[in-house]
Enzyme design. Structure first.
Site, PDB file in Angstrom:
ATOM      1  N   GLY A  97       0.664  -1.270   0.249  1.00  0.00           N
ATOM      2  CA  GLY A  97       0.157   0.430   0.235  1.00  0.00           C
ATOM      3  C   GLY A  97       0.702   1.033  -0.338  1.00  0.00           C
ATOM      4  N   GLY A 138       0.346   5.578   0.830  1.00  0.00           N
ATOM      5  CA  GLY A 138      -0.057   6.784   1.772  1.00  0.00           C
ATOM      6  C   GLY A 138       0.800   7.380   2.132  1.00  0.00           C
ATOM      7  N   GLY A 139       0.257   8.659   2.102  1.00  0.00           N
ATOM      8  CA  GLY A 139       0.846   9.828   2.828  1.00  0.00           C
ATOM      9  C   GLY A 139       2.510   9.786   3.703  1.00  0.00           C
ATOM     10  CG  PHE A 140       3.321   8.588   7.424  1.00  0.00           C
ATOM     11  CD1 PHE A 140       4.119   9.888   7.301  1.00  0.00           C
ATOM     12  CD2 PHE A 140       1.772   8.014   7.772  1.00  0.00           C
ATOM     13  CE1 PHE A 140       3.292  10.511   8.629  1.00  0.00           C
ATOM     14  CE2 PHE A 140       1.949   9.262   8.850  1.00  0.00           C
ATOM     15  CZ  PHE A 140       2.334  10.070   9.046  1.00  0.00           C
ATOM     16  CB  VAL A 175       3.392  -0.541   3.053  1.00  0.00           C
ATOM     17  CG1 VAL A 175       3.494  -1.561   4.283  1.00  0.00           C
ATOM     18  CG2 VAL A 175       3.394   1.028   3.831  1.00  0.00           C
ATOM     19  CE  LYS A 219       3.842   3.591   6.648  1.00  0.00           C
ATOM     20  NZ  LYS A 219       2.732   3.867   7.883  1.00  0.00           N
ATOM     21  CG  ASP A 255      -1.434   9.938  12.064  1.00  0.00           C
ATOM     22  OD1 ASP A 255      -2.554  10.245  11.745  1.00  0.00           O
ATOM     23  OD2 ASP A 255      -0.443   9.035  10.300  1.00  0.00           O
TER      24      ASP A 255
END
Ligand SMILES: *[C@@H]1O[C@H](CO)[C@@H](O)[C@H](O)[C@H]1NC(C)=O
Ligand SMILES: *[C@@H]1O[C@H](CO)[C@@H](O)[C@H](O)[C@H]1NC(C)=O
Ligand SMILES: *[C@@H]1O[C@H](CO)[C@@H](O)[C@H](O)[C@H]1NC(C)=O
Ligand SMILES: *[C@@H]1O[C@H](CO)[C@@H](O)[C@H](O)[C@H]1NC(C)=O
Ligand SMILES: *[C@@H]1O[C@H](CO)[C@@H](O)[C@H](O)[C@H]1NC(C)=O
Ligand SMILES: *[C@@H]1O[C@H](CO)[C@@H](O)[C@H](O)[C@H]1NC(C)=O
Ligand SMILES: *[C@@H]1O[C@H](CO)[C@@H](O)[C@H](O)[C@H]1NC(C)=O
Length: 662
Positions: A352, A354-356, A359, A374, A474
């Site tokens: 996946g 995402g914003g960070f 992964v 990650k 978060d």
């Protein structure tokens, strides 16, 4: 290739400077540097390398090489043939499997052989004069083709003695007898290996011996000859005979070479010295082989160079420049290992993004099982060091409701965090099935409560039970991961701090996710345990209602929706309709109330995580007279909060909310 190599090997093995007495030797060609005292005709030529080439491997060639001056073969009285001995090294090179036709040592009355023909006649004789006693041709043939029905030949690889005729007087399959045990070893004439041949004739006993042996096996004459036959050469010979070689090709063709040659008359029992083979002939096939070798070599070098380049690149990719401080922190994993684990961060391993960052799924060699890796790209290096220090210490966190951080790695701007792999994905994905994902079974109410309890326990551990206070920063559904038994594990704790560290100090950036961020954050920009509680409150409502804190389509605030329904005395209508009423109403009321409780505007009004856990576990009773205070505005404003009227809309008691049920 093997014969060529064998040939080269022989060159090195042979003693190159044989000291020999020339007294008894009429002549010796230790290689043919020039055509001295030789008459060549047809296709015969001296190659630059020092080989006498009788034919190349073109079709229908015929070549002769005879010693310039005749030798006296019969004594002056005309009654006895002079004893003679000759030794030579020949080499027959064939590109295709079947070459032809062979070569012959020849003694003839004239330099021009009468009626000589190519093909099976070996340039010795022809159809017209074959067998005619006026030919005066003696030959020892090394024949590589079995003439079809002609000449009574037994096989295509034989040595024969020819007297005016190609019907050999005696013929034997090519071979030699070993000196040790007398074993008969066959020799393939056209095997591109230098073969030495000895032809010895005793004029008194009239015995002709013919012996051959591959130079690679021995350079001394095997004791037992291949052919030993009493033959009277007197009728064949004239007084003066020319000696030399003849060869031919036909439809089948080989290159025929003489590499060295010695000849002498007079006998006396002496053995002619071994000719020393010169540098190898370069036949077309040899040239082809050498060119092929060169190409192969070049190719190998290119391949090796490419391999080296790839290896260097890969090494550069995997190389690590460690800053000293990095070594101080535990749980550091080498980049190389993570690179291999994710097959080079291959897209197929992507779990996946995402914003960070992204992964990846990975399999570490060292630890058992699968991990999630990650990769976080951080543009500001500023806070990296401090952050890594924190992350490294977070690696020591152990709680059954926290995703275990197995290790970390810094590479340039990238930070790689290695977590345990959670097979069931995120809570978010279970609550809100994305269209492009396979449908998952709806979470039951029981599962939801268990998940919420788990997350609460994890947060409590972070806030109060570990050696220092860790603020998650978060908390949200997509950071709650589900294990194989659908137990909840909170992931990504402390990660938001990376962005705080990296942020430009002048413009303090608020991190978190909209809908989960306590309103005070917009003013203070300081995360506290209370901001985590606010986010957990949003999560409580989200899980119970099956709606996002801020509806992405309508922008509706879930807290306000629940609050409004509660104010109307219809709290349970907020519960996820998809459950179809299959839930514990008391539990549902509690969860919704707790969600509102945590979602209060004033941080200090919110319960602590310990209290939250107690409520969820039924260890604390809801204070029925507690009043919840909300602001209508989503941003926190002390002014507006102070002037809030205590209207029923902005305040509510637990008793009113819960319908006096508890
Ligand atoms: C050629 O023959 C002559 C005499 O017949 C001799 O002197 C000379 O050495 C020979 N040359 C070679 C290279 O054998
Ligand atoms: C082979 O020899 C013949 C006669 O000497 C010549 O005409 C021909 O060009 C040669 N062929 C090769 C491939 O060297
Ligand atoms: C042999 O050759 C000679 C000379 O070329 C010729 O006169 C004679 O007829 C031939 N004999 C036979 C049997 O062919
Ligand atoms: C060839 O072989 C046959 C049968 O073995 C024999 O009769 C004939 O005489 C042979 N010919 C020669 C010229 O040796
Ligand atoms: C071989 O030559 C001898 C004479 O030296 C002769 O008597 C004998 O018949 C010949 N044999 C063959 C098979 O030609
Ligand atoms: C050597 O052995 C081969 C078979 O391996 C046979 O055909 C040939 O006649 C033998 N040579 C001698 C001279 O015995
Ligand atoms: C021929 O070989 C035999 C052994 O097989 C040997 O006795 C004889 O001396 C040899 N003759 C010549 C001329 O080399």
């Amino acid at each position: 290739m093997a014969p060529l190599l064998g040939f080269l090997a022989v060159l090195f093995l042979l003693p190159h400077c044989l000291v020999r007495s020339l007294a008894d030797v009429d002549f010796l060609y230790n290689g043919f540097q020039h055509a001295a005292n030789l008459s060549l005709d047809g296709s015969a030529s001296i190659l630059r390398g020092g080989a006498l080439q009788l034919t190349n491997d073109s079709n229908n060639l015929m070549g002769h090489a005879l010693y310039d001056s005749p030798v006296q073969a019969v004594r002056n009285d005309g009654a006895v043939v002079v004893s003679f001995s000759t030794a030579f090294v020949f080499d027959i090179v064939t590109i295709d499997r079947n070459g032809g036709h062979g070569l012959a040592f020849v003694m003839a009355a004239s330099k021009v052989l009468p009626g000589a023909s190519a093909e099976q006649y070996l340039g010795l004789l022809g159809k017209s004069n074959q067998g005619n006693s006026s030919n005066h041709v003696f030959a020892v043939e090394f024949d590589t083709v079995q003439a079809n029905g002609l000449f009574n030949e037994t096989n295509g690889n034989h040595v024969g003695v020819d007297l005016n005729s190609l019907f050999s007087n005696v013929s034997k399959p090519a071979g030699y007898f070993t000196d040790d045990d007398g074993k008969n070893v066959s020799v393939t004439l056209e095997s591109a290996q230098p073969i030495q041949a000895w032809v010895d004739y005793d004029g008194v006993t009239k015995v002709l011996n013919v012996t051959i042996a591959p130079v690679s096996v021995t350079t001394t004459r095997p004791r037992r000859p291949l052919i030993s036959r009493a033959i009277d050469l007197l009728p064949i010979f004239k007084q003066d005979m020319y000696v030399g070689f003849s060869s031919s090709t036909g439809k089948l063709a080989s290159s025929h070479y003489i590499l060295a040659w010695s000849f002498r008359t007079g006998g006396g029992g002496g053995v002619p010295q071994v000719p020393n083979p010169p540098t190898p002939p370069l036949s077309r096939s040899a040239v082809i082989k050498i060119v092929a070798l060169a190409y192969a070599g070049t190719l190998a070098v290119i391949v090796a160079a490419i391999g080296l380049a790839l290896w260097l690149r890969r090494r550069a990719v995997l190389a690590e420049t460690l800053e000293e401080w990095e070594l101080d922190h535990p749980h550091r994993l080498p980049y190389r290992e993570l690179y291999i684990a994710t097959k080079g961060f291959k897209a197929s391993e992507l779990l996946g993004a995402g914003g960070f960052g992204q992964v990846y799924r990975g399999v570490l060699r060292r630890s058992v099982g699968v991990v999630a890796i990650k990769r976080i790209s951080n543009n500001g290096t500023q806070g990296m060091r401090e952050f890594v220090a924190e992350v490294a210490s977070l690696g020591r966190l152990r709680h059954r409701n926290l995703v275990e951080l197995r290790g970390w790695c810094k590479r340039g701007q990238d930070l790689l965090l290695v977590y345990e792999y959670m097979p069931n994905g995120s809570l978010d994905a279970h609550l809100f099935c994305r269209a492009d994902e396979p449908a998952r079974p709806l979470l039951t109410w029981k599962q939801r409560v268990k998940i919420l309890r788990g997350v609460a326990a994890g947060l409590l551990y972070l806030h109060e039970e570990w050696e220092q206070v860790v603020i998650h920063r978060d908390v949200k559904a997509s950071n709650v991961l589900l294990g194989a038994d659908m137990s909840a594990r909170l992931g990504d704790f402390g990660l938001a701090r990376l962005y705080e560290h990296g942020a430009d100090p002048a413009t303090t950036r608020v991190v978190g996710t909209l809908g989960y961020m306590g309103p005070e954050l917009t003013v203070t920009a300081r995360a506290t345990t209370a901001t985590d509680v606010f986010a957990f409150g949003a999560l409580l409502l989200e899980v119970a209602c099956g709606r996002r804190p801020i509806d992405p389509a309508t922008g509706e605030n879930l807290t306000r929706r629940v609050r409004d329904l509660g104010a109307k005395g219809d709290l349970l209508r907020a519960v996820d309709e998809r459950l179809g009423g299959r839930y514990d109403t008391e539990e549902a009321k509690l969860v919704l109330w707790l969600g509102l409780m945590c979602g209060q505007s004033r941080p200090e009004a919110r319960p602590s995580m310990r209290q939250v856990c107690q409520y969820l576990d039924g260890e604390a009773d809801v204070q029925e007279d507690a009043v919840l205070i909300f602001s209508d505005v989503d941003s926190f404003d002390f002014g507006s909060l102070a002037s809030l009227t205590w209207s029923s809309r902005n305040t509510m008691s637990a008793s009113s909310l819960l319908g006096g049920g508890r």
